[in-house]
Design an enzyme around this catalytic site. Structure first.
Site, PDB file in Angstrom:
ATOM      1  N   ASN A 208       2.704  -2.599 -10.994  1.00 18.26           N
ATOM      2  CA  ASN A 208       3.635  -2.832  -9.863  1.00 18.26           C
ATOM      3  C   ASN A 208       4.455  -4.216 -10.208  1.00 18.26           C
ATOM      4  O   ASN A 208       4.169  -4.821 -11.403  1.00 18.26           O
ATOM      5  CB  ASN A 208       2.823  -3.118  -8.503  1.00 18.26           C
ATOM      6  N   LYS A 337      -6.851  -2.914   7.444  1.00 20.80           N
ATOM      7  CA  LYS A 337      -7.493  -3.083   6.470  1.00 20.80           C
ATOM      8  C   LYS A 337      -8.566  -4.086   6.495  1.00 20.80           C
ATOM      9  O   LYS A 337      -9.586  -4.216   5.863  1.00 20.80           O
ATOM     10  CB  LYS A 337      -6.270  -3.753   5.443  1.00 20.80           C
TER      11      LYS A 337
END
Length: 400
Positions: A208, A337
Site C-alpha cells: 500500500n 474496529k
C-alpha cells in the site's frame, strides 16, 4: 522536571538559532539554569544581548577572551552543567564534534566535557542526507550523543524534507529523557510502522502507499519522553528514528513474529498499514508472460496483529492503540474496529486521495476511546505524534 538542573546551551550558526530564544524560555520556566555559548556565526542570527536577557547569565563567545578564561575557563564551563544541548547543531558543528576539532569556544567545550551531550540538528535537506553528515551522525551516536529531531518540514531555503530543527518543547522533552526525568522513563513501548510487502513472486509484491512517516514520528516522540521504544517497521520511505531499537520486517507474518518477540510492553501502538491479504500461491521464481493470459492469484488473509495482541490472555500491554485508515464513514468504521479488535484506543484518519494524508506531511485524526471521540485539527505528523505521546504519558501516570 528540570528544577535545579543546569543546562549549557551551545547555539550554532543557522537560521533556526531564533528558536534557541524560545528554548531558553522553556528551560527557565521549568526551573533550569541556562548558560549559553554562541558561535561567531550564531551571532549573525540572534544577538548575545537577547540570549543574555533570557538566560539571566553572561553569554560566552570567545575562546581567547582573557577575562572569561580567568573567571570560568572553557574546561570548567564544559563540566559545570548537568547536560550540554547543541541547538541548532549545524552540519559544521556536527563535523567538528565527530572529528574532534577544537578551533573555537563551542568546539573546545564539546571536546572537553565529561557530561552527556544532546544535539538538535538543523540544516538543508541535502546537507542532512549527504553521506558525510550521515557518517558524522553515526560517529556521534556511537559516542553516545543524544539527539532531538530533525523533523521534516519547509525550510528557509524553500526546500522540504528532513533537516528542520525540532521544536523547543520537543527538545525539552528529549532533555528530560536524557536526564532520566522524562514521564515515560522506565516504560517499554512497542510501535509498528510502515507497510508490509507480501510477495507474489521474487520481484513483485502486494503493498500500500504508507510511507511510515506517522509511525516514525510517534516512535521518536515517545523516545523523547524517555520511553524504551521497540520499533518494528516494514519497508518504509522514512528512516527509523534514532535512539530506538529497530526491527526490520517485510511481511505481515514477520511483523507478527517480531511483535510477539518484543513483548512484554507497557504500551503497544500499531501504526503499521499491514496488508490484509497475501498471495497464497506466491511463486518461487518470476512469473513470465506466456500468451495464455494473466496468472491466477489465490489470496489468503494475513494475521490480524492488532486483534491478536489485544486479545492475549497473558502479557497484554496495559494500553493498546490501533490505527484505522479509512476512505469513507471514517468514525463509524473506526468505532467498530475498536470493539472488534479489542484495543483501547483507535486513531482514525481519512486517507482518501484528495486528503493527501497517506504519504503526506500532515494528518487529521479522530481519537476514539471508550470514553468518547476527540476530533483533532489537521496538523503535521510530528505534532500528532507529540500530542499522542503526551496523552499516553498522562494516561499511564493516571493509572498509578
Amino acid at each position: 522536571m528540570l528544577a535545579n538542573k543546569h543546562i549549557l546551551l551551545v547555539i550554532g550558526g543557522g537560521i533556526a538559532a531564533y528558536k534557541s530564544l524560545d528554548l531558553i524560555r522553556r528551560f527557565r520556566e521549568r526551573g533550569a539554569k541556562v548558560t549559553a555559548v554562541m558561535t561567531k556565526a550564531a551571532a549573525e542570527f540572534v544577538t548575545p544581548l537577547s540570549v543574555s536577557a533570557l538566560t539571566g547569565e553572561k553569554v560566552f563567545e570567545d575562546l581567547f577572551n582573557l577575562t572569561d578564561e580567568a573567571e570560568m575557563g572553557h574546561i570548567e564551563l564544559s563540566r559545570a552543567a548537568d547536560l550540554i544541548v547543541v541547538a541548532p547543531a549545524t552540519a559544521d558543528l556536527m563535523a567538528k564534534m565527530a572529528q574532534g576539532h577544537a578551533n573555537d569556544l563551542a568546539s573546545n567545550v564539546l571536546l572537553a566535557t565529561n557530561k552527556r551531550v544532546l544535539i538538535a540538528p538543523s540544516m538543508n535537506v541535502h546537507m542532512w542526507t549527504h553521506p558525510a553528515t550521515q557518517r558524522n551522525l553515526a560517529t556521534l551516536e556511537d559516542d553516545g550523543v543524544l539527539m532531538a529531531g530533525p523533523n521534516d518540514g519547509d525550510m528557509a531555503c524553500g526546500e522540504y524534507g528532513p533537516g528542520r530543527m525540532a521544536e523547543p518543547l520537543e527538545i525539552v522533552a528529549a532533555v528530560e529523557a536524557g536526564l532520566g526525568a522524562g514521564p515515560l522513563s522506565g516504560k517499554h513501548v512497542l510501535v509498528t510502522s510502515g507497510p508490509t510487502h507480501e510477495p507474489i513472486d521474487p520481484v513483485r509484491y502486494i503493498a500500500n502507499r504508507s510511507s511510515g512517516a506517522q509511525g516514525t514520528a510517534i516512535a521518536r516522540a515517545l523516545a523523547m519522553l524517555g520511553a524504551d521504544v521497540t520499533f518494528v517497521t516494514g519497508p518504509a520511505d522514512h528512516p527509523a528514528p534514532h535512539g530506538v531499537k529497530v526491527v526490520l520486517v517485510q511481511t505481515a507474518q514477520e511483523m507478527l513474529e517480531a511483535v510477539e518477540s518484543a513483548l512484554p510492553a507497557d504500551v503497544a501502538i500499531f501504526a503499521a498499514a499491514v496488508a490484509d491479504w497475501r498471495a497464497a500461491n506466491a511463486g518461487d521464481r518470476k512469473i513470465k508472460k506466456d500468451g495464455s493470459g494473466p496468472p491466477r492469484l489465490e489470496f489468503a488473509e494475513n494475521p490480524d496483529i492488532l486483534a491478536t495482541v489485544s486479545k492475549r490472555k497473558k502479557g497484554r500491554p496495559g494500553l493498546i492503540v490501533g490505527f484505522a485508515a479509512e476512505t469513507d464513514d471514517v468514525v463509524a468504521h473506526a468505532t467498530s474496529k475498536l470493539e472488534t479488535k479489542g484495543c483501547d484506543w483507535i486513531v482514525a484518519n481519512d486517507v482518501s486521495p484528495e486528503t493527501g494524508i497517506m504519504g503526506g506531511s500532515e494528518n487529521a485524526i479522530t481519537l476514539i476511546r471508550q470514553s468518547g471521540t476527540d476530533v483533532w485539527p489537521r496538523m503535521t505528523k510530528d505534532q500528532v505524534a507529540a500530542r499522542l505521546a503526551q496523552m499516553i504519558a498522562e494516561t499511564l501516570e493516571g493509572k498509578k
